[in-house]
Write a protein that holds these residues in place. Sequence first.
Motif, PDB file in Angstrom:
ATOM      1  N   LEU A  77       8.928   3.028   4.349  1.00 37.00           N
ATOM      2  CA  LEU A  77       7.866   2.560   3.457  1.00 37.00           C
ATOM      3  C   LEU A  77       7.629   3.483   2.268  1.00 37.00           C
ATOM      4  CD1 LEU A  77       5.272   1.336   6.112  1.00 37.00           C
ATOM      5  CD2 LEU A  77       6.611  -0.084   4.564  1.00 37.00           C
ATOM      6  N   GLY A  78       7.996   4.756   2.404  1.00 35.05           N
ATOM      7  CA  GLY A  78       7.718   5.700   1.330  1.00 35.05           C
ATOM      8  C   GLY A  78       6.325   6.284   1.439  1.00 35.05           C
ATOM      9  N   ALA A  79       5.865   6.897   0.358  1.00 33.04           N
ATOM     10  CA  ALA A  79       4.557   7.556   0.354  1.00 33.04           C
ATOM     11  C   ALA A  79       3.439   6.532   0.208  1.00 33.04           C
ATOM     12  CB  ALA A  79       4.493   8.569  -0.778  1.00 33.04           C
ATOM     13  N   ALA A  80       2.340   6.791   0.919  1.00 30.36           N
ATOM     14  CA  ALA A  80       1.180   5.910   0.826  1.00 30.36           C
ATOM     15  C   ALA A  80       0.480   6.113  -0.514  1.00 30.36           C
ATOM     16  CB  ALA A  80       0.223   6.179   1.977  1.00 30.36           C
ATOM     17  N   VAL A  81       0.138   4.992  -1.199  1.00 25.92           N
ATOM     18  CA  VAL A  81      -0.528   5.078  -2.499  1.00 25.92           C
ATOM     19  C   VAL A  81      -1.847   4.321  -2.502  1.00 25.92           C
ATOM     20  CG1 VAL A  81       1.614   5.429  -3.763  1.00 25.92           C
ATOM     21  CG2 VAL A  81       0.803   3.092  -3.320  1.00 25.92           C
TER      22      VAL A  81
ATOM     23  N   PHE B 210       0.817  -1.212   0.000  1.00 24.73           N
ATOM     24  CA  PHE B 210       0.000   0.000   0.000  1.00 24.73           C
ATOM     25  C   PHE B 210       0.858   1.273   0.000  1.00 24.73           C
ATOM     26  CE2 PHE B 210      -2.618  -3.268   2.071  1.00 24.73           C
ATOM     27  CZ  PHE B 210      -3.744  -3.218   1.267  1.00 24.73           C
ATOM     28  N   PHE B 211       2.160   1.101  -0.204  1.00 25.88           N
ATOM     29  CA  PHE B 211       3.070   2.246  -0.197  1.00 25.88           C
ATOM     30  C   PHE B 211       3.954   2.213  -1.435  1.00 25.88           C
ATOM     31  CE2 PHE B 211       1.814   1.859   4.170  1.00 25.88           C
ATOM     32  CZ  PHE B 211       1.832   3.142   4.685  1.00 25.88           C
ATOM     33  N   ASN B 212       4.508   3.357  -1.745  1.00 29.26           N
ATOM     34  CA  ASN B 212       5.443   3.467  -2.859  1.00 29.26           C
ATOM     35  C   ASN B 212       6.843   3.129  -2.369  1.00 29.26           C
ATOM     36  OD1 ASN B 212       6.434   3.981  -5.409  1.00 29.26           O
ATOM     37  ND2 ASN B 212       6.574   6.199  -5.081  1.00 29.26           N
ATOM     38  N   THR B 213       7.007   1.919  -1.853  1.00 27.86           N
ATOM     39  CA  THR B 213       8.272   1.504  -1.258  1.00 27.86           C
ATOM     40  C   THR B 213       9.293   1.207  -2.344  1.00 27.86           C
ATOM     41  OG1 THR B 213       6.989   0.490   0.525  1.00 27.86           O
ATOM     42  CG2 THR B 213       9.315  -0.081   0.397  1.00 27.86           C
TER      43      THR B 213
END
Length: 316
Positions: free
Chosen positions: A69-73, A59-62
């Motif tokens: 985890l990066g940004a949530a997408v 669910f993230f732009n990992t």
Amino acid sequence: MATTVIDDGLPVAVPDSGSPLRTQRSGENRAGWLLSAPFIVFYLIFLIGPALYGILMSFFNTTSVKSGLGAAVGLANYREVLTSSAFWGSMGHTLWFTVLTTPPLVILAFVFAILAERIRRGRALVRFIFFAPFVMPVTSVTMIFGWLFTAQIGLFPKWLSDIGISPPNFLGTTGWSFITVALLTVWWTVGFNFVLFLAGLQEIPTEVYEAAAIDGSTPRKTMWSITMPLLRPTIVLVTMLQILASLQIFNQMYLMTGGGPGTSTRPVMEFIYDYGFSDYRAGYAAAATMVYFVIVLVVSLVWFVLRRQTRKTVGA
């Protein structure tokens, strides 16, 4: 002390909570949990933990090159996977490989097990010969088949050239690549199914065959009327295990063809590997993994239903 209760008009002794029997069972349960604790800890750390983290990553732009985890997408990764022609193309490659390998791995293993069971002398040696390739590492197996099928320098291409036949590019064309890797897989893994069928055959009582022989049953009739029905649970088990194993094809295809030419032989597991470790899109690769997990889970549920029905049929 034990108490007495009335069950259907009959006195039944029920041990009290402090009875020696209950204390002994409680001690056995604690011992069982203590002995299982190391496995449970490793199972949670190295399997359940990464699986849960993989669901979160999807669910993230990992990315594989940055921590965190990066940004949530949200569901964007899943939408991209489900609409990706590359993903469904690799799914088609995986299914085609499963179709190529499952029937021979089931049928040949069954035939070899029947023949090995009827051998009177050297039975242990025959079993070892069939099972021995299965214990070889995948790198050794792919080196052997690479030496056999590599264009121009391989044993088979050179042999075909010597007899005046233009050899195909066994590892450089899509159709031949699938066939070559399927042959490798059949030779390498048929021993596992062979052992399962041997175990199933040994569970059939010899008295059944003796009674059939006394009644004048022919070997062919005995096979279809006795062996096949009694071996049905093993056949279902081997077939579904083989389907699940073929759906997880990665090592031999990656080492033999690299998914090529192009991506024409790339299975799903290699698709996930490429996006996760070559394109560094770990979140997208995690989403593809979860989608593929659901597909394999559906296949497993089908196997579970078929196995239950088979047990009911045999029990009836």
